[in-house]
Every structure is written in C-alpha cells, then in structure tokens.
Write a protein that holds these residues in place. Sequence first.
Motif, PDB file in Angstrom:
ATOM      1  N   PRO A 120      10.982 155.119  98.212  1.00 53.84           N
ATOM      2  CA  PRO A 120      11.857 154.768  97.070  1.00 53.84           C
ATOM      3  C   PRO A 120      13.333 154.755  97.432  1.00 53.84           C
ATOM      4  O   PRO A 120      14.094 153.917  96.916  1.00 53.84           O
ATOM      5  N   LEU A 121      13.751 155.653  98.334  1.00 50.91           N
ATOM      6  CA  LEU A 121      15.173 155.650  98.725  1.00 50.91           C
ATOM      7  C   LEU A 121      15.535 154.353  99.440  1.00 50.91           C
ATOM      8  O   LEU A 121      16.593 153.769  99.202  1.00 50.91           O
ATOM      9  N   LEU A 125      18.193 151.483  98.508  1.00 50.34           N
ATOM     10  CA  LEU A 125      19.213 150.966  99.443  1.00 50.34           C
ATOM     11  C   LEU A 125      19.223 149.442  99.455  1.00 50.34           C
ATOM     12  O   LEU A 125      20.290 148.814  99.499  1.00 50.34           O
ATOM     13  N   ILE A 126      17.995 148.858  99.394  1.00 52.96           N
ATOM     14  CA  ILE A 126      17.923 147.379  99.375  1.00 52.96           C
ATOM     15  C   ILE A 126      18.610 146.858  98.118  1.00 52.96           C
ATOM     16  O   ILE A 126      19.418 145.923  98.171  1.00 52.96           O
ATOM     17  N   HIS A 127      18.310 147.479  96.955  1.00 51.62           N
ATOM     18  CA  HIS A 127      18.915 147.029  95.702  1.00 51.62           C
ATOM     19  C   HIS A 127      20.443 147.224  95.717  1.00 51.62           C
ATOM     20  O   HIS A 127      21.190 146.395  95.205  1.00 51.62           O
ATOM     21  N   LYS A 169      13.379 158.123  88.367  1.00 49.58           N
ATOM     22  CA  LYS A 169      12.045 158.604  88.781  1.00 49.58           C
ATOM     23  C   LYS A 169      12.174 159.716  89.814  1.00 49.58           C
ATOM     24  O   LYS A 169      11.500 160.736  89.742  1.00 49.58           O
ATOM     25  N   LEU A 170      13.086 159.502  90.759  1.00 44.48           N
ATOM     26  CA  LEU A 170      13.267 160.504  91.826  1.00 44.48           C
ATOM     27  C   LEU A 170      13.852 161.800  91.257  1.00 44.48           C
ATOM     28  O   LEU A 170      13.457 162.898  91.651  1.00 44.48           O
ATOM     29  N   LEU A 171      14.798 161.649  90.326  1.00 43.84           N
ATOM     30  CA  LEU A 171      15.401 162.849  89.729  1.00 43.84           C
ATOM     31  C   LEU A 171      14.336 163.671  89.001  1.00 43.84           C
ATOM     32  O   LEU A 171      14.306 164.908  89.088  1.00 43.84           O
ATOM     33  N   LYS A 172      13.471 162.961  88.284  1.00 47.53           N
ATOM     34  CA  LYS A 172      12.371 163.654  87.573  1.00 47.53           C
ATOM     35  C   LYS A 172      11.489 164.393  88.556  1.00 47.53           C
ATOM     36  O   LYS A 172      11.118 165.544  88.357  1.00 47.53           O
ATOM     37  N   LYS A 173      11.213 163.684  89.658  1.00 47.80           N
ATOM     38  CA  LYS A 173      10.363 164.262  90.707  1.00 47.80           C
ATOM     39  C   LYS A 173      10.990 165.548  91.271  1.00 47.80           C
ATOM     40  O   LYS A 173      10.302 166.531  91.509  1.00 47.80           O
ATOM     41  N   GLN A 194      25.194 160.052  94.282  1.00 52.67           N
ATOM     42  CA  GLN A 194      26.184 159.321  95.114  1.00 52.67           C
ATOM     43  C   GLN A 194      25.681 157.924  95.435  1.00 52.67           C
ATOM     44  O   GLN A 194      26.421 156.955  95.376  1.00 52.67           O
ATOM     45  N   LEU A 195      24.371 157.860  95.741  1.00 51.80           N
ATOM     46  CA  LEU A 195      23.791 156.549  96.066  1.00 51.80           C
ATOM     47  C   LEU A 195      23.801 155.639  94.835  1.00 51.80           C
ATOM     48  O   LEU A 195      24.183 154.470  94.905  1.00 51.80           O
TER      49      LEU A 195
END
Lengths: 218, 496
Positions: A120-121, A125-127, A169-173, A194-195
């Motif tokens: 997901p990271l 990065l692609i987006h 989603k990642l923050l929830k994770k 930051q990203l």
Amino acid sequence: MNPLSLFFKKQYAVEEKIQRLLRYLEDMAHLYQGAYEAYLDGSSDDFAQRNEELNKIEKEMDDLGLQIQMTLMRESLMPDSRDDLLWFLTKLDKVPSSFKHSLGEIALEKPEIPEDFQVPLKKMLIHTHDAVKALAHATDSLFSDLRGVRQHVEEVGRQESEVDQVEYKLLKKIFQNEKFELARQYQLKGILRQLGAVTNLAEDVADAVLILSTKHST
Amino acid sequence: MLDPTILIFLSSGLFLGWSLGANDAANVFGTAVGSRMVRFTTATLICGAFVVLGAFVSGTGAAQTLGKLGAVNALGGSFMAALAAGLTVFWMTKFGLPVSTSQAIIGSIIGWNLFSDSYTDISSLLKILSTWIICPLLAAVIAAFLYSATKLFVRKIGTGLIRMDGYTRLALILAGAFGAYSLGANNIANVMGVFVPVAPFPDIQFGQGFSISSAQQLFLVGGVAIAVGVFTYSRRVMMTVGSELMTLTPLAAWVAVMSHSIVLFLFASERLEQLLANLSLPTIPLVPVSSSQAVVGAVLGIGMLQGGREIQWPRVYEIVKGWVVTPLISCLICFVGLYFLQNVFQQTVHRESKYLLSASVLEKFQKEGIDAAGLSELSDSVFHSSAEVVRAIKEKVTLTSKQGLKVVEFSFQKSLVITPEKISSMDKKGLSRSQLVALKKLQGQTYNFPWQLGDALAVTSTEWEVRGGGLKNKLHDRKIKRKLAYLYRIFQRRER
C-alpha cells in the motif's frame, strides 16, 4: 526563429524559467518515489544518494523560483496580477519542501516499516508521483493553454483521493494492531501523514491554479 | 516673411493644443500607463508621433463642420476663441472637473458669433450637440460589445497568463497608436479649426506632385503642440485616469481605448463616410467629438455590462455636469475677451463683411427655394453682419436653418477676378482637365458674389456642378465646394 519572440522576449524568458521549474518538480516527484521505494526495499545507499540529489534540486528550484519572482518585479510583467502570481509561486514552492521534509524525517527516524505496509505504501507513492505530475501539467497549462487547466486539476484531485483512502486504511491498521507500541504507532502515523501531506499540498496548489485560470479567463 | 503678430495670435491655438495633449493623451494611454502595462516614455513617443500624423493626414474632415458653425474671419477673433477654450480647459482641470476641448471650442465659437453678430447655423449646432449624447452612447455600446467579444475570444484561445500579458501590452500600444491618430485627426479641428478661415500660411508646393495646403500646415503645427502637451504635462493625468470611474483590468483598458478610438475615427473619417454613402447606408456626421466623452462612455459601457456596481456614479454625475458647464463658461470668456481685445487693445476681432440683397441675389434665392417674392422691399439693401441679413429676411419670410445658411452664402459680397497670372500660379492638383478648361474659359471675368463664379463654372462644365440631394452626391458636392472655396480665396480681388 519565431518572429513573435522579438516582441515578447521578456515573457518568453519567464515562461522558459517556469517550464524549467516544472521539470524540476517532476524530477523531484520521481526522485522522491525512487528514494522512498529504495528505503522500503532496504537499499539505504540508494536512498541516501537519491535524497541528496533531491535536496540539490530543491535548492536549485528555490533559486529559480526567486529568479522568476525577481524578473516579474524587475520587468514589470503582469502588473495587475503579479500579486496573484507571486502568491501562487510561494504556494508551489511548498511542494518540493514537503518532499524534502518527508524524506528528511525518514532519514532521521529510520522507522521500521511493517512488511504488509510495503505494497500500500508503494501504491501511495505512485499516486503521489502522479498527483505531482498532474500538478506540473496543470501549472504548465496555466502558462500555455488555460483550457487544459481544469482537466489536470481534476486529475490531481483524483490522485489525492486515492492517497487519502490508502492512508486512512493504513492508519486504521496501525491503531488496530495491538502489537505496536504507542510510540511506534505515532511514529508510523507521522511518516504516513508526511507522505499524505505531499498530495494534500499538491491539491491545494492545484486549486490555486484553477482559481488563477478562472480569474484570468472570465 | 511671416508677420510676428500672427505667431502671437496663433499662440492661443498652440496653448489649446498643449492643454489638449496634456489632458486627452490620458484618454488614449492613461489606463495603460496607470496600470504600468506601458512605460510613460513609450506612451508619449507613440502618442506624440501618431497625433501629429492624424492631424496632418486626416484632420480636414471634422474641421469643416466647425467652419459651418461659425467662420471666425479675423485672426484676433480666432486668437480669443482658442484662448477662451484653452483657459476653460485649464481652469476646469484645476478645479478637478474633467475636460472636453470640443465643448470648450464650440462654446467659444458661439461666443464669437454672438459678439460679431454672425449667424449661428442651428442645424450644425444641433448636429454637434447631438454627438455629445451619441458619442458616449456609441462608445458604451461598442465597448460592451467589444468587451464581450474579447472575453469570449480570450476564453476560446486560452492563452497562458504570461503570454497574455505580452499580447495585452502590444494590443494596448496598437490601440493607443490608433487612438492617438484618431485624436489628432478628429480633435485638431478643435485646436486649429478656428484659424482655418484666416490661415496665415501660403500653400507649399513640392515639385509637381505634392503640396501642403495652408490648413495642413496649421494642423501640423497644432499636432506638434498637442504632442508637446503629451510630453510635458500628461504624466500626472495619465497616472490618475482609469481609476476615477472604475478600476479596469488591462484587457478592459484595451477595450476602453479601442472603443474610444473607433468612435473618434467614425466621426473623423471621410473615407468611411464615402464607403457608407457608396453602400447607400446612413453616414456618420464628421464632427469633432470629445475624446473624454468617448472614453467615459466606453468605461461606463464595460461597467454596465458587469452590473454597474463598480462604477463611481458620483464621479459620473460630476463629469456630465462638466460637459454642460464647459461650453457656457468658454462662450462667456470668449465674449468678454473679444470685447476687451477689440476695445482696450484695439485689435480686429472680426472683419467687416457686406451682405447685399441685389436683384441677382434675390433671383438666386428664388432658384434655391427661398421665397424671394416677399423680399422685394429689401432689394439692394446692404447689411453688415450675417445675423443681421438673416434677421431682416426672417421678418419678411419664413426661413429654415439651412436656408439661413444659404442666405448668408449667397448675399455675402466678395469681388473675384479671374486673371491668367493667378490661374498659372494656383495649385491645380485637385482639378480635373475639364474643370481647368472651364476655369480658363472664364479668364478676365469679374464677379460680385463668389457663388456667381461657381454658377458660371457649372454652366461651362458639368464637372463643376453641385448636384444636391442624395448621400452619394453629398460627398461629390463637398469636394466641389472645397475646390470652389479654394478658388474664392485665390481669385479674391485685393482691396487697395
């Protein structure tokens, strides 16, 4: 030689500098993605090298931005909308700074990224890369063909929303994972924020581009 | 050698030209310089050059309408008319009221007419007064249309911000040059028009093909005076203009200048008049219109298109008030000034003219549709002013304003003698072969009234005929009348 360049020498010179600035921005987006991925892949040398390169370009971009501002003032270009343009250039300048800060934080904190965060990271990065690229295109349109601005600005919005979704989603994770200590949770949250901030900023600048183009085409 | 007093008298015209340059250049380049899109030096150089060019090349059209309103026939009178207008313009500027040189000079001419008891042609006056309403209205309509069209065009081509800035600058410079040319062509009549009937310069001939008429020389000098006004005193006005009525974007500034220039051009271009007449379309009167009125109308047109909220209405009322007050003040100053110039400084402010109602004149009246049967009592009466002869005739028969002009034209006595010396020395450039042959046939003839020469020429050659009626003939007739006016000047018998 374009005969119009005789009449519009000053304007063409500023346009050329802005084009250069946008190329730098796209290069930075590319370097940022590469550096981040290198870190995720554990290639610290590659990360360091790209980070250094990015810092160099950021410095050059800073100088170029200042040159453009000085030219606009000195040559009395666009007297009625110079303030708008200076406001926009200051806003645009924050994007490369956000790249620098994001990588700087990683270089300083060296966070341990969980294995399942890798994909997901990289998607984020692609987006992010695509959002900044669309921003560069939108800005290019602002100075070459106002009709293309809206399409690119909408693209920035789309990419930002993709980044937001993955980020959420990642923050929830992070906060649902009881194995993570609170300190780690906050460190990962900071890194993600930051990203995500890069695309938020890109969207913010893209909105400014849209405002400027609307103001000048009505 | 030119009489130095002539230069003193001309100085008032130059003063008026200077004030016109100082003030009206702002209408052409004010918004561009004020918004820092064009440098002051660039603006003044372009403005000065094109004003002179416009005055010299196209200045004669509008000057003729002023001539019809009142032909100031003495240099002293012209001096005072121009001085009164110049002072009015100067004082109005000092009091912060917007200036209109056209209105000031028309007020002066009326003042001279009243003082010298000269006939004021009401139809010409009404024609000019109507343009004071038509001119700003037309400018507003053109500006509104041009603004919408320009915005659509800009949106369609979608040019980038910086290049658009360059295009706008270039467009402002081109529109300014066009505006300056139109200003020179149209408003030179305000500056030097009153001197045309008493033009002190002889025609200059350059070889066979090129000559500069006395009027053109006057206009050239006047154009230079306007240019000096632009160079020396227009900076402050330029910097303040544009923001008085509403703040304009560079694009709107371009539209305002362009609309103003189009209106000035429409009211000054003889070629356009000819084109419209050839297409059987109604022509636009060639009248010196106010540059300020045109630019104010244009700005208001743009403002109204945007809903009118940004327009400074109190300023608009002040400007309109100024348009009413200017001619009145100028007329008063001119009248009082002429009184002092004549009675205190012992200067000739109007030449004594003789108007004679001879049998041939009455016959001519009859032919021209004036009821001469009721004028038998006035036969052989002599009058000493044009207004006096018209008043006397009006007591007997009804006269329209145009007929009043004819009365003045036909009863005006001026002896002409056609000598071979004068024929050989005159400028024959404008005459056709047949016209010249007709003129030569009249060698040795003398005439008591100028129109008699015109009639004799028309009998000798159809190319001298004033056809009358119809739009196309109007232009042909104007050309013939211009040539005849030249002949009347050339063949005038000098008083001993």
